[in-house]
Structure formats: structure tokens, C-alpha cells
Design an enzyme around this catalytic site. Structure first.
Site, PDB file in Angstrom:
ATOM      1  N   HIS A   1       0.889  -1.169   0.000  1.00 17.29           N
ATOM      2  CA  HIS A   1       0.000   0.000   0.000  1.00 17.29           C
ATOM      3  C   HIS A   1       0.922   1.213   0.000  1.00 17.29           C
ATOM      4  O   HIS A   1       1.567   1.518   1.005  1.00 17.29           O
ATOM      5  CB  HIS A   1      -0.892  -0.059   1.251  1.00 17.29           C
TER       6      HIS A   1
ATOM      7  N   LYS B   1     -11.532  10.881  12.169  1.00 21.00           N
ATOM      8  CA  LYS B   1     -10.858   9.631  12.545  1.00 21.00           C
ATOM      9  C   LYS B   1     -10.935   9.487  14.053  1.00 21.00           C
ATOM     10  O   LYS B   1     -10.534  10.411  14.775  1.00 21.00           O
ATOM     11  CB  LYS B   1      -9.397   9.660  12.102  1.00 21.00           C
TER      12      LYS B   1
ATOM     13  N   GLU C   1     -14.351   5.763   4.422  1.00 21.37           N
ATOM     14  CA  GLU C   1     -13.304   4.877   3.864  1.00 21.37           C
ATOM     15  C   GLU C   1     -13.015   3.788   4.900  1.00 21.37           C
ATOM     16  O   GLU C   1     -11.856   3.440   5.123  1.00 21.37           O
ATOM     17  CB  GLU C   1     -12.050   5.678   3.521  1.00 21.37           C
TER      18      GLU C   1
ATOM     19  N   GLU D   1      -7.373  15.530  -0.354  1.00 27.40           N
ATOM     20  CA  GLU D   1      -7.216  15.406   1.095  1.00 27.40           C
ATOM     21  C   GLU D   1      -5.817  15.856   1.496  1.00 27.40           C
ATOM     22  O   GLU D   1      -4.817  15.427   0.896  1.00 27.40           O
ATOM     23  CB  GLU D   1      -7.443  13.929   1.446  1.00 27.40           C
TER      24      GLU D   1
HETATM   25  C1  MUC Z   1      -5.067   8.666   5.263  1.00 30.71           C
HETATM   26  O1  MUC Z   1      -4.221   9.535   5.270  1.00 30.71           O
HETATM   27  O2  MUC Z   1      -6.190   9.005   4.995  1.00 30.71           O
HETATM   28  C2  MUC Z   1      -6.733   6.129   4.819  1.00 30.71           C
HETATM   29  C3  MUC Z   1      -6.962   5.377   3.725  1.00 30.71           C
HETATM   30  C4  MUC Z   1      -5.724   5.016   3.200  1.00 30.71           C
HETATM   31  O3  MUC Z   1      -5.500   4.340   2.214  1.00 30.71           O
HETATM   32  O4  MUC Z   1      -4.749   5.575   3.941  1.00 30.71           O
HETATM   33  C5  MUC Z   1      -5.323   6.146   5.072  1.00 30.71           C
HETATM   34  C6  MUC Z   1      -4.656   7.293   5.672  1.00 30.71           C
HETATM   35 MG    MG Z   2      -5.664  11.113   4.586  1.00 29.23          MG
END
Ligand code: MUC
Ligand code: MG
Length: 382
Positions: free
Chosen positions: A20, A271, A325, A222
Site C-alpha cells: 500500500h 478519525k 473509507e 485530502e
Molecule cells: C489517510 O491519510 O487518509 C486512509 C486510507 C488510506 O489508504 O490511507 C489512510 C490514511
Molecule cells: Mg488522509
């Protein structure tokens, strides 16, 4: 009253289904801190504290989360009333600065135990669910454009995800834009494309990158800039049509207030870990709503316990215009729950049942425990 009898922690190292690739690290395993609180009436509460990439993503690591709980919070809370969750968290706040994920893991286990003793879900403790599922995005982050497109096609065909977040920021702005544009073109109107830069752009790179991404069909970016650059984030928010989401800038309600006052986002990624717990995440949600921002149910790629607990909370809140997510368990080669969360029709579904609504598969937990007993080490002579 149920007194806290014992607080136990363990770290599980679970492989991911593929690398990832984020701007700050490539994950091949996820390290999950599990917290078990045993109460003197025999009841049990479970919590989870998880971050990304050791110390690469934020100031807490799996080891620091565990140490904060074992060394400081367990002795502080043992013997105290476990039903008074907010009072226990006030004890924690008097003794500990920072460490939001460790704080969250303990709070989650307390909510879980309390809810189970009452025979209700965590959502019910927070006033009851207003929805039973949330749209759930998937992150395309294999590091390879072709593989990402194939993965998106598979997710669409399985009706599991149609919102895709692309991790960018590691390569040049131009390379990233080309990568995103190819994926966006391949999926067309069948999916929504968002990007997460994880703080890796400078304001100048963002001024180049965002309009190009907008032309490529991206609807939301983001945390393009470092969390501390609130005025520069505010300039981006006012400068284009794309939604700008705060993520790393939101470490609890105080930060949420600062981000909202600065106009440094149009949306908040909520979160539970980064906020310092479920109650604080709810305050972040309230601040976002009061400031007229859209909400998104974020993740630190947690396993099933934290994912279920976050879902319990998010299902009690106002509309999550950007969905969620909450796909963390799907990134792991094996689920640590006895009954996995249900992902169907592009949504993640609120589990029935008390507490966070899920239970651990203890055999799998034991199999991934970092400290599991291993066979005798074979010494290889030189
Ligand atoms: C993030 O920074 O959002 C959330 C989904 C993903 O793939 O990484 C995270 C962290
Ligand atoms: Mg993020």
C-alpha cells in the site's frame, strides 16, 4: 458498578493483501494494538489502536501506543469504576498529554464493556443510529497505474466500491497528475475519484497540481499541504472548485476549531484514533457541522474492532456527505473478527449486537500476535 480488573495489550502484525504505497511509506503489514479490559463482574471490553507505517505517519507508533497503555494508563485505571467512561477519560487527561490513539483504544474498550453490560450497542450509547450503513471508498495505492485500474474495475464489478481515493505526493506533480488522469479516464462516470497527498505538497506544487487534477475529474483533495499550513490551506480552499479535506490537521476538537476558524478546509475526515477517542471524534463532527463543512468517515487502516467502533459512531452522526473509507479490514490478508463486517452494495453495514457489535477470532489473534510463542530457533553453524 463494574470495576476495571485488568488491562491487557498485544500487538498483531497482519500482512496486507498488496503493498500500500503512500507518500510517506509503503505498507506491507499493519500492526494493530489490541486492548482487552477485564472487569470484576466477568465482562470484557475490547479496543484497538492502530496507526500507519510505524512512526512514518504520525507521532505514535504501535510500540508507543502499547507502552502508554501498559506503563501509564493500566495502573492508573485498574480498580476504578469502568461504567464511568467519561470520568475515567478525565483521569487519563490529568495524567497524559497527547497519545490520542492510545487514549482512543482505551476509551473504545471502556465504551464496549459498558455497552455490553447494558445490552446495547455503542451507537445506542451515543443516542442511537440514524442510518444502518455508510458508503465506503477504496484506496487505489498499488504503486502501478495499470494494477490500480484493474483493481478499480474489480471493485466496481463486485459492487464493493465506486469511490476511489488515490494516494499521491511521492512522485512529481506532473507524474502524479498523469497517473490520476489515466485512472479517472478509465473509470469515467462510473466512479468518483479523490486524491490524498498526505501533506506532501508545497503551496506552489498545490497551485499547479489542483487545477490539473480538477481537469482530470478529481472531486476532492485530502490534506495537500502540511497540517500546520492553515493559511495556505485556506488559500487553496478559496481558490478552486475542488473540495479540500483536512485529515492530519485534525488531531481532536481543538485542532478542528482552529481549522474551521482558519477556513482551511471544506470537509473534515473524522478519525476516531487521531481525534483521541469516540467522544472527541463526535466533538470534531459537531465543530465541522457548525462550521458548515462536509464530513467523511476516515480511517487509519484499522482492523475490525476499531472499524466497527468508528462505524457505530458515524452512524449516529449528521450526514456524511463524502461517505467513508472504513475499508481497513479488507486491506488485510486475514480478518481478525469471528464474523467479518458486511461490505455490500458499495456500503459498509452496521453490525447488529452489543458493544461495537463484533467479536474477535481468538485463534487468528493468537496467530498474528507479535509475541506468540515460536518454535525453537535453529542455530545455523557458520
Ligand atoms: C489517510 O491519510 O487518509 C486512509 C486510507 C488510506 O489508504 O490511507 C489512510 C490514511
Ligand atoms: Mg488522509
Amino acid at each position: 458498578m463494574a470495576r476495571i480488573d485488568r488491562i491487557e495489550t498485544r500487538i498483531l502484525d497482519v500482512p496486507t493483501i498488496r503493498g500500500h504505497v503512500l507518500s510517506m511509506t509503503t505498507m506491507r503489514i499493519q500492526s494493530i494494538v489490541l486492548v482487552t479490559i477485564r472487569f470484576d463482574d466477568g465482562s470484557v471490553g475490547t479496543g484497538e489502536g492502530t496507526t500507519i507505517g510505524g512512526l512514518a505517519y504520525g507521532p505514535e507508533s504501535p510500540e508507543s501506543i502499547r507502552a502508554a497503555i501498559d506503563v501509564y494508563l493500566a495502573p492508573l485505571l485498574t480498580g476504578r469504576d469502568g461504567d464511568a467512561v467519561l470520568a475515567r477519560m478525565a483521569d487519563v487527561d490529568a495524567a497524559m498529554q497527547g497519545n490520542p490513539i492510545a487514549r482512543c483504544a482505551v476509551e473504545m474498550a471502556l465504551w464496549d464493556g459498558h455497552a455490553r453490560r447494558l445490552g446495547v450497542s455503542i451507537a445506542q450509547l451515543f443516542g442511537g443510529p440514524v442510518r444502518r450503513s455508510l458508503p465506503v471508498a477504496w484506496t487505489l495505492a498499488s504503486g502501478d497505474t495499470g494494477q490500480d485500474i484493474a483493481e478499480a474495475e474489480e471493485m466496481l464489478a463486485r459492487r464493493r466500491h465506486r469511490d476511489f481515493k488515490l494516494k499521491i505526493g511521492r512522485r512529481s506533480v506532473e507524474e502524479d497528475v498523469a497517473h490520476v488522469a489515466k485512472i479517472s479516464k478509465a473509470v469515467g462516470a462510473r466512479a468518483s475519484i479523490r486524491v490524498d497527498v498526505n501533506q506532501h505538497w508545497s503551496p506552489e506544487e498545490a497551485r499547479r497540481g489542483l487545477p490539473a487534477l480538477e481537469d482530470a475529474g478529481v472531486v476532492m483533495a485530502e490534506q495537500p499541504l502540511a497540517a500546520k499550513l492553515l493559511p495556505a490551506m485556506a488559500a487553496l480552499t478559496g481558490g478552486g472548485r475542488m473540495a479540500i479535506m483536512a485529515d492530519e490537521a485534525l488531531r481532536g476538537p481543538d485542532d478542528a476549531f482552529q481549522v474551521a476558524c482558519a477556513g482551511a478546509a471544506t470537509a473534515f475526515a473524522i478519525k476516531v484514533g487521531q481525534s483521541g477517542g469516540l467522544a472527541r471524534a463526535r466533538e470534531v463532527m459537531a465543530i465541522g457541522r457548525a462550521a458548515g463543512l462536509s464530513l467523511y468517515g476516515g480511517t487509519m487502516l484499522e482492523a475490525g474492532i476499531c472499524t466497527a467502533a468508528a462505524l457505530q459512531l458515524f452512524c449516529t452522526g449528521p450526514e456524511f456527505a463524502w461517505g467513508s473509507e472504513l475499508f481497513g479490514p479488507l486491506l488485510l490478508t486475514e480478518d481478525i473478527l469471528s464474523e467479518p463486517l458486511r461490505y455490500e452494495d458499495f456500503q459498509v453495514h452496521l453490525p447488529e449486537g452489543t458493544g461495537h457489535g463484533v467479536t474477535l477470532d481468538h485463534d487468528r489473534v493468537a496467530a498474528f500476535d507479535r509475541d506468540r510463542p515460536r518454535g525453537p530457533t535453529r542455530l545455523v553453524s557458520a
